[in-house]
Motif scaffolding. Sequence first.
Motif, PDB file in Angstrom:
ATOM      1  N   LYS A 298       0.924  -1.277   0.096  1.00  0.00           N
ATOM      2  CA  LYS A 298       0.104   0.057   0.116  1.00  0.00           C
ATOM      3  C   LYS A 298       0.876   1.286   0.048  1.00  0.00           C
ATOM      4  CE  LYS A 298      -4.019  -1.962  -0.046  1.00  0.00           C
ATOM      5  NZ  LYS A 298      -4.625  -1.678  -1.482  1.00  0.00           N
ATOM      6  N   THR A 299       0.578   2.363  -0.611  1.00  0.00           N
ATOM      7  CA  THR A 299       1.314   3.432  -0.953  1.00  0.00           C
ATOM      8  C   THR A 299       1.085   4.365   0.433  1.00  0.00           C
ATOM      9  OG1 THR A 299      -0.447   4.596  -2.011  1.00  0.00           O
ATOM     10  CG2 THR A 299       1.185   3.416  -3.508  1.00  0.00           C
ATOM     11  N   GLN A 300       2.077   5.238   0.428  1.00  0.00           N
ATOM     12  CA  GLN A 300       1.705   6.256   1.347  1.00  0.00           C
ATOM     13  C   GLN A 300       0.493   7.107   1.071  1.00  0.00           C
ATOM     14  OE1 GLN A 300       3.748   7.140   4.222  1.00  0.00           O
ATOM     15  NE2 GLN A 300       1.939   8.217   4.904  1.00  0.00           N
TER      16      GLN A 300
ATOM     17  N   SER B  30       6.656 -10.014   0.219  1.00  0.00           N
ATOM     18  CA  SER B  30       6.309  -9.208   0.924  1.00  0.00           C
ATOM     19  C   SER B  30       7.684  -8.002   0.569  1.00  0.00           C
ATOM     20  CB  SER B  30       6.257  -9.305   2.509  1.00  0.00           C
ATOM     21  OG  SER B  30       7.414  -9.719   2.786  1.00  0.00           O
ATOM     22  N   LYS B  31       7.116  -6.824   0.697  1.00  0.00           N
ATOM     23  CA  LYS B  31       7.977  -5.750   0.512  1.00  0.00           C
ATOM     24  C   LYS B  31       8.114  -5.129   1.786  1.00  0.00           C
ATOM     25  CE  LYS B  31       8.500  -6.657  -3.857  1.00  0.00           C
ATOM     26  NZ  LYS B  31       9.485  -7.827  -4.136  1.00  0.00           N
ATOM     27  N   TRP B  32       9.470  -5.057   2.347  1.00  0.00           N
ATOM     28  CA  TRP B  32       9.693  -4.543   3.508  1.00  0.00           C
ATOM     29  C   TRP B  32       9.441  -2.914   3.788  1.00  0.00           C
ATOM     30  CZ3 TRP B  32      10.192  -6.612   8.315  1.00  0.00           C
ATOM     31  CH2 TRP B  32      10.676  -5.876   9.471  1.00  0.00           C
ATOM     32  N   ASN B  33       9.820  -2.247   2.876  1.00  0.00           N
ATOM     33  CA  ASN B  33       9.896  -0.772   3.044  1.00  0.00           C
ATOM     34  C   ASN B  33       8.137  -0.573   2.651  1.00  0.00           C
ATOM     35  OD1 ASN B  33      12.544  -0.604   3.119  1.00  0.00           O
ATOM     36  ND2 ASN B  33      12.793  -0.382   0.695  1.00  0.00           N
ATOM     37  N   SER B  34       7.489  -1.409   2.080  1.00  0.00           N
ATOM     38  CA  SER B  34       5.903  -0.786   2.082  1.00  0.00           C
ATOM     39  C   SER B  34       5.261  -0.998   3.241  1.00  0.00           C
ATOM     40  CB  SER B  34       5.110  -1.475   0.614  1.00  0.00           C
ATOM     41  OG  SER B  34       5.287  -2.759   1.044  1.00  0.00           O
TER      42      SER B  34
END
Length: 142
Positions: free
Chosen positions: A100-102, A138-142
């Motif tokens: 999910k984006t900011q 999964s994308k840790w930064n997101s």
Amino acid sequence: MLKDNVLEIELTTKCTLGCPACPRNDPKIPKKEWDVGHIDTDLIIDVINQTPNKWSKNKGKLLFVGCYGDPLYQPDFIKIYSHASHKEVETLIHTNGSFKTQAWWDKLISTTRWSNSQTWEFSVDGLEDTNHLYRINSKWNS
């Protein structure tokens, strides 16, 4: 399932992850048996609207969890969650929180009435260097 004024709803069978223990990734279970898409947004809004005595003043709880999907991937999740929050529904959200984006999180925050009756559980296994081993894709930064 409705038990003790608790209603658990699986909003979608969509998820971005490929966790090995998830039944979505079991090759013995045909995809057509679990991949049914998203629950109708209007139906969920109606459920919230038609049962105000169950939800108000800590008399009940609405659980958005997932056995086959992550609730955040129901396309109208923000609308549903915002509606529940304005009806003062006690909620529990269980999510992996990935992808999910900011801007998406900002919209969720700005349209929701926040209170102590809302609980969020984020499924994070390990740290940045190990989370992807179980929470595949999964994308840790997101």
